[in-house]
Write an enzyme that holds these catalytic residues in place. Structure first.
Site, PDB file in Angstrom:
ATOM      1  N   LEU A 283      47.927  23.341   5.507  1.00 29.78           N
ATOM      2  CA  LEU A 283      48.185  24.182   6.679  1.00 29.78           C
ATOM      3  C   LEU A 283      48.996  25.437   6.331  1.00 29.78           C
ATOM      4  CD1 LEU A 283      47.868  24.299   9.815  1.00 29.78           C
ATOM      5  CD2 LEU A 283      50.146  23.260   9.948  1.00 29.78           C
ATOM      6  N   ASP A 284      48.496  26.596   6.757  1.00 30.35           N
ATOM      7  CA  ASP A 284      49.203  27.878   6.622  1.00 30.35           C
ATOM      8  C   ASP A 284      49.565  28.197   5.179  1.00 30.35           C
ATOM      9  OD1 ASP A 284      49.035  28.078   9.364  1.00 30.35           O
ATOM     10  OD2 ASP A 284      51.024  27.247   9.715  1.00 30.35           O
ATOM     11  N   ASP A 285      48.755  27.742   4.251  1.00 31.94           N
ATOM     12  CA  ASP A 285      49.100  27.912   2.844  1.00 31.94           C
ATOM     13  C   ASP A 285      48.022  28.644   2.054  1.00 31.94           C
ATOM     14  OD1 ASP A 285      50.874  27.278   0.591  1.00 31.94           O
ATOM     15  OD2 ASP A 285      49.167  26.079  -0.109  1.00 31.94           O
TER      16      ASP A 285
ATOM     17  N   GLY B  77      53.616  26.489  10.267  1.00 29.95           N
ATOM     18  CA  GLY B  77      53.583  25.427  11.271  1.00 29.95           C
ATOM     19  C   GLY B  77      53.676  25.949  12.685  1.00 29.95           C
TER      20      GLY B  77
END
Lengths: 283, 283, 283, 283
Positions: free
Chosen positions: C226-228, C200
């Site tokens: 997100l960001d995964d 995040g």
């Protein structure tokens, strides 16, 4: 199916189709490749391969002999071992004990697939620890006068017990060229600098004097030229002006432990090939 | 209150109470210490200190003069600078451009508190890039025949512009001892090995030949002895048998960039003291 | 003989003899394997292979088609490319410029075998730099109201130009799941933390608040979460209580640059396979 | 002159002149500062200092009391110790033995200036090893039913023996908030991930599933919130798709050993101050 894998380390003159021919040989005899890695040295025109496979129904001794014969037809030199083999190892040690404990504890924890047959030391200091680990401990004192006889004693013990690898875990005596020649087996040493910097005695003192900002340790095969053999592994740690020689020695112990253990582990897992005073490490 | 901090770098014979006397001097004049760090070299009996403080009401030029006088009473040598000072720097470069771009981009991003006055090169290659960065670019060709004259030209430019630091960003000419002596200012060089290993020419080729498992880069002050000056910073990266000389060169570029930038940053922030062919870095 | 190598990335259900069958196929058609690497995921029963070979006399397009057909008979998915291919890449950037410069400079230095077709930014700031690098620069502003239209514009540009890889070089907009689905090509992002920690916004602020002693950066493929997405590469650097958030940001820039460049390099060299939200990197 | 140094760890509201006032106090009483380091947390307005000095002629107990009184006049909290003090430490261990051996061997080698009074374990497994090291070994079994009684037993042993630090060397029981509150002394734990990633159980399994390219270990002070206390030290190692969970566990053991030993060393050398769920480490 066999209950153990086979691992071959091959090297020889590069030629077209080597990867395919090795793979085909294994496949045609009912084997299944588990890992295969190879390398070409462009400077020397040499091909290197490590291949690990689960053989088919044949007896492994027979399969090993057959692979050796096959490698000969390729013009390659080969070392081949069962996954269940545990090379016989002797550890040489003096008074510095950190690498000694580290190797023995890793071995007992199952990290080093070998058979540590005994400890040879020029001092009596670590006998009680060796007893605790359950490993025979032999003292062979060394003086300038007795060095030749001491080496002869060690040599006969090594040969009598079928030792396959000698590990110098901060052993503070230089092995003679004559000893190495008669030994005819690999010797791994840990040097407490990032070779080729600071070869020879008191490397941490040399490093401190030169004001380097990084210290290191190097595991290498021993050759008759001091601290000059093929490098297997190196590691480093940052230092600053605040660190005294004693701090470097303390920090360096951690490097020496991990670097030596890593080199021994790779060697006994048949991952290292030495040539041209360098190593190929199939990690 | 002043609008800028002062930073002093002191060194001299160790004696009792130095920390307290410096702190008291600053405090009594209405200053407030922001950072203070010190070091004692036990081998040489030398005390080193970096102290950064917000001075009281006095004019900073006057305060700097007063501190210099005070340091003299302690028998200490001192360099003192305002936090707002931006040392005048020249960058020497040849054709290898990675350190050049790296320094200029960091400088434009505000990472290097200095004033890059100009670029001096023995080649014309990077002129268009220097123009883009808005920094004057001077070409001073160097041949065996013209080397002495070329150095004289560079020297007069450096002195005329009040340059305080020379940075060799992969500049491929060896500066003469005569030049260094007349220059009388610090010169930082980046060498593409973990000195003292592989000093001299073609260190990546040397490293590849020796079969090391780690390569490095070293930023150091230049002295008349090639690749032998006080080391400011070093960094390393692991390599394996798979890496060709070209791979080492490519990997090494990243080391060279960060190590040189770090050394320049520390120098212009007044964090480095050289003595006994070593450095104290108050980072 | 062909003038270029071929590289295939294979994956599919594991089965006996895959290494041998691939090697034999290449050998029988007069090809010579230069590199071969493989991996088995024991959890999923999936086999992965990267094989690079110099094909025999046949035309490469024909050979690629033949290999694709062969892979199908093995039940494997395959991507295959010529060594001379240079994937078409677009770089998305906002105002943070360090990764942008780093990628462009490495590309110009020959470190990234791809074709950087253009830069897309939501700001005008880096136009002059893009011009200097000789790369087209398109501004597509993004607001909450225009986001959907902006994505449509980018999408049509990407498809029209046959772009094969999107690189987010600190692009400060989250791409919508709809965009990603329609795009149907890989997107590599650089996140400024060692994921999964500090996903995040403002990861350096999060890291500073938590008091970690190590910061990191992560290059990963973008997924709708997100960001995964699958992690390609990570790197870290030590920090201490002395470092402010600004120091973390500055230190982190160096990590972000090298990690993103490494991930892009591996991707365009056809070394990365993503599966099960992880990656296999044949480095 | 005294035969031992004194070390004070101070912290409290920042104010002008603190460095000078501490230095002056020591100097005026005939002491000589050997090391001094300080830090200001700008977010919280807190000043931290570690100062080590050789006191003058006065008896050290008296000098310590005087310094405590002086610190109070500055509004600072203080911990003060003699250089010759060796804090009394208990090590909690379960069946995982690598950190246990590492701490004991470092302690016997003189790397940890503390007094390891005893080992407390919920299992009998390491008794023979503790005997070999010459350290008392107490087994306090823990089940859900007996946990409260077991903690009470441990608590009374710790208090009776004047233990000053509890080290959890891969102790597999979570200490209750009630125990921690009654204990009122620092507890250092080693967690086998780079926190805050992968808090809780089986972090190597979590890391393997997420496909990270770096694993880590974290030493932290224990608070009632699991794996959330102030971080003292962290270290990491690269991993690839080739590593199984077992490989991560083996690689991680090396990280856990060095990180925990470093944290304990810093703590017993009075180098660590915890505040705001973070630490200041004066290394």
């Amino acid at each position: 199916m066999s209950s153990t894998t086979l691992t071959a380390l091959l090297h020889g003159p590069d030629q077209k189709g080597l990867v395919a021919r090795t793979a085909a040989w294994i496949f045609e005899r009912g084997g299944n490749i588990i890992h295969a890695d190879q390398h070409r040295d462009e400077d020397y025109g040499v091909f290197f391969q490590r291949v690990e496979w689960m053989p088919g129904d044949a007896e492994t001794a027979q399969e090993m002999a057959a692979f050796r014969a096959f490698a000969t037809t390729l013009g390659m030199e080969v070392r081949i071992a069962r996954g269940s083999d545990r090379p016989r190892v002797v550890i040489f040690v003096s008074k510095q004990e950190h690498c000694f404990h580290d190797l023995l504890l890793r071995w007992k924890a199952g990290e080093l697939p070998c058979d540590i047959r005994c400890i040879i030391s020029n001092h009596n200091d670590l006998r009680r620890d060796a007893d605790h680990y359950g490993v025979p401990y032999y003292v062979i004192p060394v003086t300038a006068a007795t060095k030749s006889a001491a080496e002869a004693t060690a040599l006969s013990m090594i040969k009598a017990d079928g030792i396959e690898l000698v590990v110098l875990a901060r052993y503070m005596q230089v092995l003679s060229g004559d000893f190495l020649e008669q030994l005819g087996r690999p010797v791994i040493n840990i040097h407490h600098s990032f070779l080729p910097a600071f070869a020879g005695a008191k490397p941490y003192h040399q490093a401190h004097k030169r004001g380097v900002k990084i210290i290191g340790a190097t595991a290498h095969y021993v050759t008759p030229v001091l601290d000059d053999g093929p490098i297997i592994q190196q590691a480093v740690a940052p230092v600053s002006h605040r660190q005294s020689v004693d701090d470097l020695i303390r920090k360096g112990r951690d490097l020496e432990k991990t670097v030596l253990a890593q080199a021994v582990r790779w060697h006994v897992e048949n991952r290292v090939l030495a040539y041209a005073n360098k190593t190929v490490v199939f990690d």
